[in-house]
Design a protein around this motif. Structure first.
Motif, PDB file in Angstrom:
ATOM      1  N   ALA A   1      -3.244 -17.366   4.225  1.00 55.57           N
ATOM      2  CA  ALA A   1      -4.570 -17.225   4.818  1.00 55.57           C
ATOM      3  C   ALA A   1      -4.621 -17.864   6.205  1.00 55.57           C
ATOM      4  N   ALA A   2      -4.000 -19.031   6.349  1.00 55.43           N
ATOM      5  CA  ALA A   2      -3.972 -19.695   7.653  1.00 55.43           C
ATOM      6  C   ALA A   2      -3.175 -18.877   8.664  1.00 55.43           C
ATOM      7  N   ALA A   3      -2.041 -18.312   8.217  1.00 52.59           N
ATOM      8  CA  ALA A   3      -1.236 -17.490   9.125  1.00 52.59           C
ATOM      9  C   ALA A   3      -1.994 -16.245   9.561  1.00 52.59           C
ATOM     10  N   LYS A   4      -2.728 -15.643   8.633  1.00 54.00           N
ATOM     11  CA  LYS A   4      -3.525 -14.472   8.994  1.00 54.00           C
ATOM     12  C   LYS A   4      -4.647 -14.834   9.964  1.00 54.00           C
ATOM     13  N   ALA A   5      -5.250 -16.004   9.762  1.00 53.93           N
ATOM     14  CA  ALA A   5      -6.294 -16.448  10.686  1.00 53.93           C
ATOM     15  C   ALA A   5      -5.731 -16.652  12.088  1.00 53.93           C
ATOM     16  N   ASN A   6      -4.566 -17.268  12.152  1.00 53.99           N
ATOM     17  CA  ASN A   6      -3.927 -17.454  13.459  1.00 53.99           C
ATOM     18  C   ASN A   6      -3.594 -16.113  14.113  1.00 53.99           C
ATOM     19  N   ALA A   7      -3.167 -15.180  13.294  1.00 53.78           N
ATOM     20  CA  ALA A   7      -2.876 -13.855  13.832  1.00 53.78           C
ATOM     21  C   ALA A   7      -4.140 -13.166  14.322  1.00 53.78           C
ATOM     22  N   GLN A   8      -5.257 -13.378  13.612  1.00 56.01           N
ATOM     23  CA  GLN A   8      -6.523 -12.794  14.045  1.00 56.01           C
ATOM     24  C   GLN A   8      -6.981 -13.391  15.369  1.00 56.01           C
ATOM     25  N   VAL A   9      -6.789 -14.713  15.508  1.00 56.13           N
ATOM     26  CA  VAL A   9      -7.129 -15.355  16.783  1.00 56.13           C
ATOM     27  C   VAL A   9      -6.300 -14.763  17.915  1.00 56.13           C
ATOM     28  N   ALA A  10      -5.010 -14.596  17.659  1.00 53.58           N
ATOM     29  CA  ALA A  10      -4.147 -14.010  18.680  1.00 53.58           C
ATOM     30  C   ALA A  10      -4.541 -12.572  18.980  1.00 53.58           C
ATOM     31  N   GLN A  11      -4.957 -11.837  17.937  1.00 56.29           N
ATOM     32  CA  GLN A  11      -5.381 -10.454  18.145  1.00 56.29           C
ATOM     33  C   GLN A  11      -6.649 -10.385  18.973  1.00 56.29           C
ATOM     34  N   VAL A  12      -7.592 -11.287  18.719  1.00 54.24           N
ATOM     35  CA  VAL A  12      -8.829 -11.336  19.513  1.00 54.24           C
ATOM     36  C   VAL A  12      -8.508 -11.652  20.970  1.00 54.24           C
ATOM     37  N   ALA A  13      -7.600 -12.616  21.169  1.00 53.35           N
ATOM     38  CA  ALA A  13      -7.213 -12.952  22.538  1.00 53.35           C
ATOM     39  C   ALA A  13      -6.574 -11.756  23.233  1.00 53.35           C
ATOM     40  N   LEU A  14      -5.795 -10.982  22.462  1.00 55.96           N
ATOM     41  CA  LEU A  14      -5.193  -9.791  23.047  1.00 55.96           C
ATOM     42  C   LEU A  14      -6.247  -8.731  23.346  1.00 55.96           C
ATOM     43  N   ASP A  15      -7.198  -8.561  22.428  1.00 60.10           N
ATOM     44  CA  ASP A  15      -8.261  -7.578  22.641  1.00 60.10           C
ATOM     45  C   ASP A  15      -9.120  -7.932  23.847  1.00 60.10           C
ATOM     46  N   GLN A  16      -9.245  -9.208  24.123  1.00 60.57           N
ATOM     47  CA  GLN A  16     -10.047  -9.617  25.275  1.00 60.57           C
ATOM     48  C   GLN A  16      -9.396  -9.246  26.598  1.00 60.57           C
TER      49      GLN A  16
END
Length: 429
Positions: free
Chosen positions: A214-229
């Motif tokens: 779950a923590a790894a997925k959250a980190n990946a989501q943060v990275a994905q949001v940063a990429l989407d920005q």
């Protein structure tokens, strides 16, 4: 003409006699003296002056008489003209006119929450775009690497979970066997307790592995949001109005850095175009919500579009004593663009379809009667031609007519003596 000649003769005769009459009461013998020139001849200076004065006065009288005669006997009646024009019947429904500008109620300046260099821009001014379409992209290799690392951590956590589940299965089997052996008195209670502890530990590890995932997925989501920005997308369907940045420019969220840009492009939803007009507060009684209106654009005067009052901003501009009224378009036309100047006619009722087309009109004072029929005098060169017309509706000071076309020039307030084919001259004021 003979009057002017006679008047000139009287002036000359009066000027010749008047000097003698002025001195009748006082005789002067010196006046009997004959003046001679240096050569001994009698001087005729006074007589020559009178002769030349007479000639000048005669010429002036001739010129004046000729000008008057030409103006009086030329046969061209002075007239004023007016142009036949196209008018809309909706003018008769108009209660109030106002001016304003076309604005888009749905408008956005697209920018990025991230900071970076603009790497790609895929639109130009006037480009149509769809919702969620990528308009521009910032340099994002570092953010992409972070996202890849986060996604790899998910896989590691998943592998740990798989290993933990295998250990849990082995611990469960071992616990079951030790339980059977303990029942047969083949092992001690301590061995059974150790097998149970191993099973509890395996179960706890599973929970830890799941939390790690779950923590790894959250980190990946943060990275994905940063990429989407770093990807600038359109929030709604619209058209690009302005392009504010070029590839290679530095983009910051609030354009606080030197030589940086905030918004990349500005877009607007053309389906939300409205006219914002200022109405004097003294005329507010003539305006209401959902009131029909007729909209014309300064760029296309012949284009009349139907509109409706959508809302009235509930505050008065104190400096101008006006209220902002927003009129939405009922008829949409691709030629209508934001920030165009517009005129709004607030109507007493909606314009019926038959009154949406322009009609030929002329000022009422240009229409007269001949033999009991309405006619106008059409100007053709330096003459007029009598044209019979058919009258229609009255639109204010104008009258709908048939028989002439828009652009024709007709005589304004024609004289009762004016006839067909008469020569006229324009009365310039």
């Amino acid at each position: 003409m003979w009057f002017f000649l006679h008047y000139a003769e009287r002036i000359l005769s009066d000027s010749a006699v008047r000097p003698c009459e002025d001195n009748v009461s006082t005789p002067d013998i010196s006046r009997l003296k004959i003046e001679r020139s240096a050569s001994g001849q009698i001087a005729g200076t006074g007589r020559s002056k009178r002769r030349w004065l007479r000639i000048v006065l005669l010429l002036a009288a001739l010129g004046l008489g000729a000008s008057v005669a030409l103006g009086r006997f030329s046969g061209k009646a002075p007239v004023e003209t007016v142009t036949v024009a196209l008018s809309y019947p909706s003018q008769s429904y108009t209660l109030l006119n106002a001016t304003g500008y076309v604005v888009a109620q749905r408008k956005a300046s697209l920018s990025s929450k991230a900071t970076g260099r603009l790497e790609w821009l895929g639109v130009l001014e006037g480009s149509p775009i769809k919702k969620d379409e990528i308009v521009a992209r910032l340099e994002n290799r570092d953010v992409s690497a972070t996202l890849g690392q986060a996604q790899a951590n998910i896989k590691v956590a998943q592998a740990n979970l798989d290993q933990g589940q295998a250990e849990l299965a082995d611990a469960q089997a071992s616990f079951q066997r030790t339980g059977e052996l303990l029942a047969q008195k083949f092992i001690t209670a301590a061995a059974f307790d150790a097998a149970q502890a191993r099973l509890n530990k395996a179960r706890a590890n599973i929970a830890g592995y799941q939390a790690a995932i779950a923590a790894a997925k959250a980190n990946a989501q943060v990275a994905q949001v940063a990429l989407d920005q770093t990807l600038i997308r359109a929030p709604f369907d619209g058209v690009v109005l302005t392009k504010n940045a070029n590839e290679g420019d530095n983009i910051t969220p609030y354009s606080s850095a030197a030589d940086s840009k905030g918004a990349v492009v500005t877009i607007a939803d053309m389906s939300t175009l409205e006219v914002e007009a200022d109405v004097s507060e003294s005329n507010l009684s003539k305006i209401r919500v959902d009131q029909p209106a007729d909209i014309t654009l300064d760029a296309f005067p012949e284009l009349h579009l139907a509109g409706t009052v959508s809302r009235m901003v509930p505050t008065i501009d104190r400096s101008k004593a006006t209220l902002l009224v927003k009129v939405r378009f009922s008829d949409h036309d691709p030629r209508v663009l934001p920030d165009m100047s517009a005129k709004v006619a607030f109507l007493s009722k909606a314009v019926p379809p038959q009154d949406r087309q322009p009609v030929t009109t002329v000022q009422a004072s240009a229409i007269t009667t001949r033999d009991g029929k309405p006619v106008v005098f059409l100007l053709e060169g330096e003459k007029v031609r009598l044209v019979a017309v058919t009258l229609g509706r009255k639109l204010g000071e104008l009258v709908e007519v048939q028989g002439v076309k828009a652009g024709d020039k007709v005589v304004l307030t024609p004289d009762a003596k004016l006839q067909d084919g008469a020569a006229v001259s324009l009365n310039k004021k």
